[in-house]
Design a protein around this motif. Structure first.
Motif, mmCIF file in Angstrom:
data_model
loop_
_atom_site.group_PDB
_atom_site.id
_atom_site.type_symbol
_atom_site.label_atom_id
_atom_site.label_comp_id
_atom_site.label_asym_id
_atom_site.label_seq_id
_atom_site.Cartn_x
_atom_site.Cartn_y
_atom_site.Cartn_z
ATOM 1 N N GLU A 1 1.578 1.670 -7.009
ATOM 2 C CA GLU A 1 1.139 2.558 -8.266
ATOM 3 C C GLU A 1 1.869 1.570 -9.393
ATOM 4 O OE1 GLU A 1 2.272 6.461 -7.990
ATOM 5 O OE2 GLU A 1 0.315 7.078 -7.229
ATOM 6 N N LYS A 2 2.972 1.000 -9.345
ATOM 7 C CA LYS A 2 3.739 0.168 -10.188
ATOM 8 C C LYS A 2 3.191 -0.931 -10.311
ATOM 9 C CE LYS A 2 8.420 0.200 -10.128
ATOM 10 N NZ LYS A 2 9.738 -0.208 -9.752
ATOM 11 N N VAL A 3 2.573 -1.634 -9.341
ATOM 12 C CA VAL A 3 1.788 -3.019 -9.366
ATOM 13 C C VAL A 3 0.563 -2.660 -10.223
ATOM 14 C CG1 VAL A 3 0.823 -4.594 -8.162
ATOM 15 C CG2 VAL A 3 2.739 -3.986 -7.286
ATOM 16 N N VAL A 4 -0.086 -1.621 -9.653
ATOM 17 C CA VAL A 4 -1.442 -1.133 -10.373
ATOM 18 C C VAL A 4 -1.119 -0.875 -11.784
ATOM 19 C CG1 VAL A 4 -3.252 0.279 -10.679
ATOM 20 C CG2 VAL A 4 -2.712 -0.531 -8.516
ATOM 21 N N GLN B 1 -9.110 -1.129 -3.935
ATOM 22 C CA GLN B 1 -8.947 0.123 -3.496
ATOM 23 C C GLN B 1 -8.839 0.925 -4.613
ATOM 24 O OE1 GLN B 1 -5.525 0.605 -0.785
ATOM 25 N NE2 GLN B 1 -5.721 2.609 -0.646
ATOM 26 N N LYS B 2 -8.048 0.659 -5.624
ATOM 27 C CA LYS B 2 -7.819 1.801 -6.660
ATOM 28 C C LYS B 2 -9.105 2.024 -7.427
ATOM 29 C CE LYS B 2 -5.599 4.008 -9.970
ATOM 30 N NZ LYS B 2 -5.004 5.296 -9.483
ATOM 31 N N LYS B 3 -10.060 0.880 -7.510
ATOM 32 C CA LYS B 3 -11.256 0.993 -8.252
ATOM 33 C C LYS B 3 -12.247 1.830 -7.407
ATOM 34 C CE LYS B 3 -14.826 -1.953 -10.357
ATOM 35 N NZ LYS B 3 -15.148 -3.144 -10.681
ATOM 36 N N MET B 4 -12.051 1.456 -6.233
ATOM 37 C CA MET B 4 -13.446 1.912 -5.168
ATOM 38 C C MET B 4 -13.106 3.412 -4.553
ATOM 39 S SD MET B 4 -15.571 -0.381 -4.797
ATOM 40 C CE MET B 4 -16.536 -0.062 -3.667
ATOM 41 N N LYS B 5 -11.708 3.786 -4.247
ATOM 42 C CA LYS B 5 -11.403 5.039 -3.734
ATOM 43 C C LYS B 5 -10.535 5.818 -4.776
ATOM 44 C CE LYS B 5 -11.407 3.149 0.811
ATOM 45 N NZ LYS B 5 -10.723 3.067 2.385
ATOM 46 N N GLY B 6 -10.037 5.372 -5.607
ATOM 47 C CA GLY B 6 -9.277 6.098 -6.841
ATOM 48 C C GLY B 6 -8.044 6.436 -6.380
ATOM 49 N N HIS B 7 -7.245 5.853 -5.085
ATOM 50 C CA HIS B 7 -6.017 5.881 -4.885
ATOM 51 C C HIS B 7 -5.405 4.835 -4.310
ATOM 52 C CE1 HIS B 7 -6.695 6.062 -0.523
ATOM 53 N NE2 HIS B 7 -7.757 6.830 -0.962
ATOM 54 N N VAL B 8 -4.022 4.579 -4.238
ATOM 55 C CA VAL B 8 -3.562 3.460 -3.734
ATOM 56 C C VAL B 8 -2.691 3.715 -2.477
ATOM 57 C CG1 VAL B 8 -3.359 2.273 -5.898
ATOM 58 C CG2 VAL B 8 -1.761 3.446 -5.098
ATOM 59 N N LYS B 9 -2.975 4.864 -1.590
ATOM 60 C CA LYS B 9 -2.332 5.092 -0.397
ATOM 61 C C LYS B 9 -2.658 4.130 0.769
ATOM 62 C CE LYS B 9 -3.152 10.058 -1.352
ATOM 63 N NZ LYS B 9 -3.954 11.055 -0.730
ATOM 64 N N PRO B 10 -1.545 3.836 1.331
ATOM 65 C CA PRO B 10 -1.764 2.904 2.629
ATOM 66 C C PRO B 10 -2.772 3.268 3.494
ATOM 67 C CG PRO B 10 0.582 3.344 2.372
ATOM 68 C CD PRO B 10 -0.363 4.218 1.605
ATOM 69 N N GLU B 11 -3.785 2.233 3.860
ATOM 70 C CA GLU B 11 -4.768 2.527 4.852
ATOM 71 C C GLU B 11 -4.215 2.408 6.170
ATOM 72 O OE1 GLU B 11 -8.153 3.221 4.103
ATOM 73 O OE2 GLU B 11 -7.517 3.224 1.958
ATOM 74 N N LYS B 12 -4.834 3.307 7.124
ATOM 75 C CA LYS B 12 -4.381 3.151 8.596
ATOM 76 C C LYS B 12 -4.438 1.654 9.118
ATOM 77 C CE LYS B 12 -5.502 5.094 13.005
ATOM 78 N NZ LYS B 12 -6.213 5.624 13.860
ATOM 79 N N GLN B 13 -3.323 1.224 9.776
ATOM 80 C CA GLN B 13 -3.071 -0.019 9.997
ATOM 81 C C GLN B 13 -3.512 -0.001 11.692
ATOM 82 O OE1 GLN B 13 1.035 -0.862 9.167
ATOM 83 N NE2 GLN B 13 0.551 -1.741 7.141
ATOM 84 N N GLY B 14 -3.976 -1.238 11.888
ATOM 85 C CA GLY B 14 -4.127 -1.569 13.690
ATOM 86 C C GLY B 14 -5.612 -1.222 13.941
ATOM 87 N N GLY B 15 -6.061 -1.365 15.079
ATOM 88 C CA GLY B 15 -7.542 -1.488 15.406
ATOM 89 C C GLY B 15 -7.416 -1.513 16.929
ATOM 90 N N SER B 16 -6.459 -1.341 17.487
ATOM 91 C CA SER B 16 -6.336 -1.380 19.066
ATOM 92 C C SER B 16 -7.281 -0.219 19.349
ATOM 93 C CB SER B 16 -4.949 -1.480 19.644
ATOM 94 O OG SER B 16 -4.275 -0.216 19.026
ATOM 95 N N LEU B 17 -7.745 -0.198 20.786
ATOM 96 C CA LEU B 17 -8.472 0.678 21.250
ATOM 97 C C LEU B 17 -7.464 1.887 22.164
ATOM 98 C CD1 LEU B 17 -11.619 -1.220 22.307
ATOM 99 C CD2 LEU B 17 -11.402 0.398 20.320
#
Length: 59
Positions: free
Chosen positions: A10-13, A43-59
């Motif tokens: 939020e500080k960066v934005v 992300q702030k523009k599209m989703k309205g927040h800056v929460k970290p997204e889920k990381q990774g992608g392993s099955l």
């Protein structure tokens, strides 16, 4: 690697919105990559927040 805190994000934005500065200068100032700042602003523009997204992608 742990995601940056929501406070930091939020500080960066906020700095980008309030100051007349470039993404590159902000990245240098906060010691992050230019791509991180760009993704954060998108992300702030599209989703309205800056929460970290889920990381990774392993099955």
């Amino acid at each position: 690697m742990k995601p940056y805190s929501i406070d930091f994000r939020e500080k960066v934005v906020k700095a980008y919105e309030q100051e007349n500065t470039s993404i590159r200068k902000l990245a240098t100032r906060f010691d992050v990559s230019k791509a991180f700042v760009q993704r954060l602003l998108k992300q702030k523009k599209m989703k309205g927040h800056v929460k970290p997204e889920k990381q990774g992608g392993s099955l």
